[in-house]
Design an enzyme around this catalytic site. Sequence first.
Site, PDB file in Angstrom:
ATOM      1  N   GLU A 295      19.290  11.420  14.678  1.00 32.52           N
ATOM      2  CA  GLU A 295      18.638  10.273  15.648  1.00 32.52           C
ATOM      3  C   GLU A 295      16.954  10.406  15.436  1.00 32.52           C
ATOM      4  O   GLU A 295      16.290   9.411  15.698  1.00 32.52           O
ATOM      5  CB  GLU A 295      18.824  10.770  17.142  1.00 32.52           C
ATOM      6  CG  GLU A 295      18.235  11.652  17.888  1.00 32.52           C
ATOM      7  CD  GLU A 295      18.754  11.818  19.121  1.00 32.52           C
ATOM      8  OE1 GLU A 295      20.035  12.247  19.170  1.00 32.52           O
ATOM      9  OE2 GLU A 295      18.063  11.730  20.197  1.00 32.52           O
TER      10      GLU A 295
ATOM     11  N   ASP B 141      19.771   6.151  14.412  1.00 25.58           N
ATOM     12  CA  ASP B 141      19.624   5.213  15.788  1.00 25.58           C
ATOM     13  C   ASP B 141      19.029   3.842  15.102  1.00 25.58           C
ATOM     14  O   ASP B 141      17.940   4.025  14.541  1.00 25.58           O
ATOM     15  CB  ASP B 141      18.719   5.614  16.531  1.00 25.58           C
ATOM     16  CG  ASP B 141      18.482   4.780  18.061  1.00 25.58           C
ATOM     17  OD1 ASP B 141      18.837   5.361  18.965  1.00 25.58           O
ATOM     18  OD2 ASP B 141      18.287   3.564  17.961  1.00 25.58           O
TER      19      ASP B 141
ATOM     20  N   GLU C  72      25.626  18.529  18.348  1.00 23.95           N
ATOM     21  CA  GLU C  72      24.402  17.479  17.846  1.00 23.95           C
ATOM     22  C   GLU C  72      23.125  18.258  18.228  1.00 23.95           C
ATOM     23  O   GLU C  72      22.753  18.917  18.922  1.00 23.95           O
ATOM     24  CB  GLU C  72      24.529  16.401  18.776  1.00 23.95           C
ATOM     25  CG  GLU C  72      23.631  15.176  18.698  1.00 23.95           C
ATOM     26  CD  GLU C  72      23.746  14.091  19.423  1.00 23.95           C
ATOM     27  OE1 GLU C  72      25.132  13.476  19.323  1.00 23.95           O
ATOM     28  OE2 GLU C  72      22.925  13.262  19.939  1.00 23.95           O
TER      29      GLU C  72
ATOM     30  N   ASP D  57      25.122  18.404  23.005  1.00 22.94           N
ATOM     31  CA  ASP D  57      23.723  17.837  22.127  1.00 22.94           C
ATOM     32  C   ASP D  57      22.823  18.764  22.890  1.00 22.94           C
ATOM     33  O   ASP D  57      22.410  18.682  24.239  1.00 22.94           O
ATOM     34  CB  ASP D  57      23.614  16.545  22.676  1.00 22.94           C
ATOM     35  CG  ASP D  57      22.214  16.037  22.217  1.00 22.94           C
ATOM     36  OD1 ASP D  57      21.725  16.625  21.339  1.00 22.94           O
ATOM     37  OD2 ASP D  57      22.096  14.599  22.521  1.00 22.94           O
TER      38      ASP D  57
ATOM     39  N   LYS E 192      24.928  17.203  27.747  1.00 26.78           N
ATOM     40  CA  LYS E 192      23.611  17.688  27.318  1.00 26.78           C
ATOM     41  C   LYS E 192      23.350  19.132  27.668  1.00 26.78           C
ATOM     42  O   LYS E 192      23.592  19.729  28.842  1.00 26.78           O
ATOM     43  CB  LYS E 192      22.387  17.059  28.189  1.00 26.78           C
ATOM     44  CG  LYS E 192      22.249  15.728  27.840  1.00 26.78           C
ATOM     45  CD  LYS E 192      21.426  15.466  26.410  1.00 26.78           C
ATOM     46  CE  LYS E 192      21.672  14.005  25.922  1.00 26.78           C
ATOM     47  NZ  LYS E 192      20.912  13.781  24.634  1.00 26.78           N
TER      48      LYS E 192
ATOM     49  N   HIS F 273      23.522   6.527  16.701  1.00 31.49           N
ATOM     50  CA  HIS F 273      23.109   7.112  18.160  1.00 31.49           C
ATOM     51  C   HIS F 273      22.510   5.918  18.854  1.00 31.49           C
ATOM     52  O   HIS F 273      22.002   4.797  18.201  1.00 31.49           O
ATOM     53  CB  HIS F 273      21.842   8.072  17.837  1.00 31.49           C
ATOM     54  CG  HIS F 273      20.793   8.344  19.094  1.00 31.49           C
ATOM     55  ND1 HIS F 273      19.665   7.668  19.430  1.00 31.49           N
ATOM     56  CD2 HIS F 273      21.055   9.381  20.045  1.00 31.49           C
ATOM     57  CE1 HIS F 273      19.359   8.260  20.645  1.00 31.49           C
ATOM     58  NE2 HIS F 273      20.134   9.188  20.808  1.00 31.49           N
TER      59      HIS F 273
ATOM     60  N   GLU G  60      28.195   5.565  21.634  1.00 32.86           N
ATOM     61  CA  GLU G  60      27.422   6.474  22.590  1.00 32.86           C
ATOM     62  C   GLU G  60      27.202   5.333  23.814  1.00 32.86           C
ATOM     63  O   GLU G  60      26.407   4.301  23.794  1.00 32.86           O
ATOM     64  CB  GLU G  60      26.065   6.875  21.854  1.00 32.86           C
ATOM     65  CG  GLU G  60      25.296   7.509  23.102  1.00 32.86           C
ATOM     66  CD  GLU G  60      24.460   8.409  22.678  1.00 32.86           C
ATOM     67  OE1 GLU G  60      23.730   8.293  21.521  1.00 32.86           O
ATOM     68  OE2 GLU G  60      24.082   9.626  23.390  1.00 32.86           O
TER      69      GLU G  60
END
Length: 381
Positions: A252, A275, A226, A200, A171, A302, A335
Site C-alpha cells: 500500500e 492501493d 501485512e 497488519d 491491526k 488495499h 478490504e
Amino acid sequence: MKITQLKVHVLKSPLAEPFAFSQGWVRQRSATLVEVLTDDGLIGWGEAFAQGLEPPEIAAAAIEHALKPLVLGADPLDTEVLWHRMYHATRDYGRKGSVVAAISAIDTALWDLAGKHHGLPIHKLLGGAFRARVQPYATGFYRIRGQGEAARLAEEALRHFDAGFTLMKVKLGYGVDDDIACMHAIGTALQGKPVRLMVDTNHAYGRAEALRLGRALAEYDLRWYEEPVVPEDLSGYAEMRRQLTMPIAGGENEHTLFGFRDFLGAGCVDIAQPDLGSCGGLSAGRHIVALAQAHGVLVNPHVWGSAIAQAAALQFIAAVPVAHHSLFPLEPVLEYDRSSHPFRQQLITQPLQMVNGLVEVPTGPGLGVEVDRSVLEAFRA
Ligand code: CA
C-alpha cells in the site's frame, strides 16, 4: 470527446472518537476527490488516497497546479497516454507518495469517463470479470486507548462475525507483547467459528520484533501478515518470507510499475497490495498486475478511502486474475474498513453493501456509482 474542466474536492470530517493505528492517532477522515468534466457532458470521478495521517491538501495541490494543465483539452479515452504524460512531467519531484496519488485520482476519473462513454463498467474495459461478487474482509481492531484493550477487541471480533464477516484483519503494532495478548483474546473468542484472520502492523517493527511476532502468531493459520517491516526494507521483507510460515503481504506504500518492479523482484511478498488511489490508478494497477503475474504473486488491492475508492477497487478486483490457477484458487478479497468514516457510505447514492457475505461488483457504466453532491458540500474542507 475533450476534457473541459477539472475540479478538486477536499472533504474532511473530525472523528468523535479518534483511533490509533501503529503510526499514530487518526483524528479526522479526509478525502481528495477529483471530478473531470467533458464537452460531451460526461463526468468522471476519481480519488487520491489520503493515508490516515496524510493531509488531503497535498494531492489536491498536485492535481490543481501540476496535473490539471496537462490534461485539460485532452481526449479522456487516452488513459495510457495521459498517465505517461503526468508521470513524466512530475518525475523529478514525484514518483512516489502524494504526487502519484494525485495521478491516481485523475487516472481513475478517466477510466470512469471511458466506461460512461462506452456504456460499460470499468471491469469490462479491463478485459472482463473473473468474478461478479467479492468476499469482503473486516479491517478493524484499531485502538482507542493504545494498549491493554484485548477484551474489547475480542468483543469486536464477535461483532464482525455477527455482521457476517468470516475474514478479519487485526491491526497490530502496539508492542509485541500487547499484540500477542490481543491475538490470544481474539482467537479465544472466535474458537470454533469459521473465521480466518489476517494481521497488519503498518510497519511498526524492525526485523527482530517482526520475526518474533510472526513466530508467536504461527498457530493462527493467518491468511496473511501485512506490512511486517518498513516499505524501504526490501531485504527485510524477503527475510520475513523465508523465515515465517504465513504468507507475507504489502504494497500500500509502494507506487507504480517501477516501485513494484523492485518490490516483487526482491521477493518481498506473496500478496501484493497496491492501493488504486496511490499506486497510480487503474492504469498503474494494470501494469502491476502484469508484473505480479510474472512473479507468481496475487494482487489484492488495499482500500481505505471513500466510496469512490471502494468502487474503483471492486471494478479492479473483478478483473484481477488469480496468481495460481486451480479448481479452488485463492481469490482476491475486498478490504472493508470498519473504522469510523462519517461520509464514506453517504457519498454515493447506492452504498456498497455486503449481502450473504459477498459484495456485488457494480455493473453500471464506469465505476458504477453516483456521487451525492449534497455530501460534497456537507463535508467540504
Ligand atoms: Ca495496511
